[in-house]
Design a protein around this motif. Structure first.
Motif, short mmCIF file in Angstrom:
data_model
loop_
_atom_site.label_atom_id
_atom_site.label_comp_id
_atom_site.label_asym_id
_atom_site.label_seq_id
_atom_site.Cartn_x
_atom_site.Cartn_y
_atom_site.Cartn_z
N LEU A 136 0.83 -1.20 0.00
CA LEU A 136 0.00 0.00 0.00
C LEU A 136 0.87 1.27 0.00
N THR A 137 1.98 1.23 0.71
CA THR A 137 2.89 2.38 0.74
C THR A 137 3.45 2.66 -0.64
N VAL A 138 3.84 1.61 -1.35
CA VAL A 138 4.34 1.78 -2.71
C VAL A 138 3.26 2.38 -3.61
N LEU A 139 2.04 1.91 -3.47
CA LEU A 139 0.93 2.44 -4.28
C LEU A 139 0.68 3.91 -3.97
N VAL A 140 0.74 4.28 -2.70
CA VAL A 140 0.54 5.68 -2.34
C VAL A 140 1.65 6.54 -2.93
N ALA A 141 2.88 6.06 -2.88
CA ALA A 141 4.00 6.81 -3.46
C ALA A 141 3.79 7.01 -4.96
N LEU A 142 3.36 5.98 -5.65
CA LEU A 142 3.12 6.09 -7.09
C LEU A 142 1.95 7.04 -7.38
N LEU A 143 0.95 7.02 -6.50
CA LEU A 143 -0.18 7.94 -6.66
C LEU A 143 0.28 9.38 -6.52
N LEU A 144 1.15 9.65 -5.57
CA LEU A 144 1.68 11.00 -5.39
C LEU A 144 2.50 11.44 -6.59
N VAL A 145 3.21 10.48 -7.19
CA VAL A 145 3.93 10.81 -8.43
C VAL A 145 2.93 11.16 -9.53
#
Length: 290
Positions: A136-145
């Motif tokens: 989920l953390t990786v997905l959030v980071a990609l969403l912020l990108v």
């Protein structure tokens, strides 16, 4: 009496984060000390996972992970602290192996060090939670990108490391669980403190910023060298921890935690009045993300 200097919310945030990380070490030592009053001094700090100190130690390590993400900054130090933040929860949720008879109430069926099978369900819950939250953390980071709140270039190394660790944990847990349980805590602990030795050296000899005053450079260097020496001792002494009669691994781990504590105290003092302590986003992106 003159009023205290005015500080910004940004200054206070990073001051309190550093104090909080140092405070987490105090929590660990306090919990271990309280537990030692009833179970005695065990062979290592990690052994106290199997005592009443467990909840406090696990909580402190998870809190450290969150603070490291917030403090990770930019460039190489960002990667190093993000990587340490990825590893800290694993130290917490993957228990160490134990020596037969070394911990009151904990039984293992082996001659040397091995993992108590009674705790495999606890490790399974911790590892599964770690993998889900990590993904989920990786997905959030990609969403912020995707929404342009940070740049992919600024977090690429941290993302690659995070994904690599998640994949490695998932594969070893699924395909080589015994190996994971026997070696996981040891490998992650060595990697975590190795990263911090590197962080201390980079603080002593920064590439982008002005070098710290000589006294701070000397202290950072001493911390890095101390951690490196302690890691060597840890690797050498752990297999012999049940034969010496002296809690050498306990002493080594405690010394490493003291140096970790010292790093954050020293950096807190050095950066106390720094309103942008290498934590501002790089020019490639407007904000920081884990």
């Amino acid at each position: 009496m003159a009023p205290p200097p005015v500080s910004t919310s940004l200054e206070r945030t990073y001051r309190y984060l550093r104090i909080g990380v140092a405070g987490a070490v105090v929590v660990i030592f306090t919990a271990v000390g309280v537990a030692a009053a009833s179970v005695g001094w065990l062979t290592s700090v990690s052994d106290y996972y199997y005592t009443s100190a467990r909840d406090a130690v696990v909580g402190a390590l998870v809190a450290v992970a969150l603070a490291l993400v917030a403090l990770s900054g930019r460039g190489a130090e960002r990667f190093l602290l993000d990587a340490a933040a990825v590893l800290a929860p694993l130290i917490a949720v993957v228990p160490t192996t134990v020596v037969p008879g070394s911990i009151p109430g904990i039984e293992v069926s082996c001659e040397g060090r091995c993992f108590p099978r009674a705790y495999e369900a606890d490790a399974a819950t911790g590892v599964t939670t770690y993998l889900i939250v990590g993904a989920l953390t990786v997905l959030v980071a990609l969403l912020l990108v995707a929404v342009r709140q940070t740049s992919l270039a600024s977090i690429a190394a941290s993302l690659v490391f995070t994904v690599a660790v998640l994949v490695a944990v998932a594969l070893t847990w699924s395909l080589a669980r015994d190996l994971f349980l026997e070696q996981g805590h040891f490998v992650v602990t060595v990697a975590f403190f190795g990263l911090f030795a590197t962080v201390a050296i980079r603080n002593a000899f920064p590439r982008r910023e002005a070098p710290p005053p000589p006294v701070f450079r000397a202290i950072y260097t001493a911390i890095a060298v101390g951690l490196a020496l302690l890691l060597v001792l840890y690797v050498v002494l752990l297999p012999q921890s049940d034969t010496t009669g002296v809690p050498v691994v306990l002493i080594t781990e405690a010394a490493a935690l003291v140096l970790f504590f010292a790093f954050w105290v020293v950096q807190g003092i050095e950066k106390w009045r720094d309103s942008d302590p290498r934590l501002a986003p790089a020019s490639t992106g407007p904000a920081h993300t884990p």
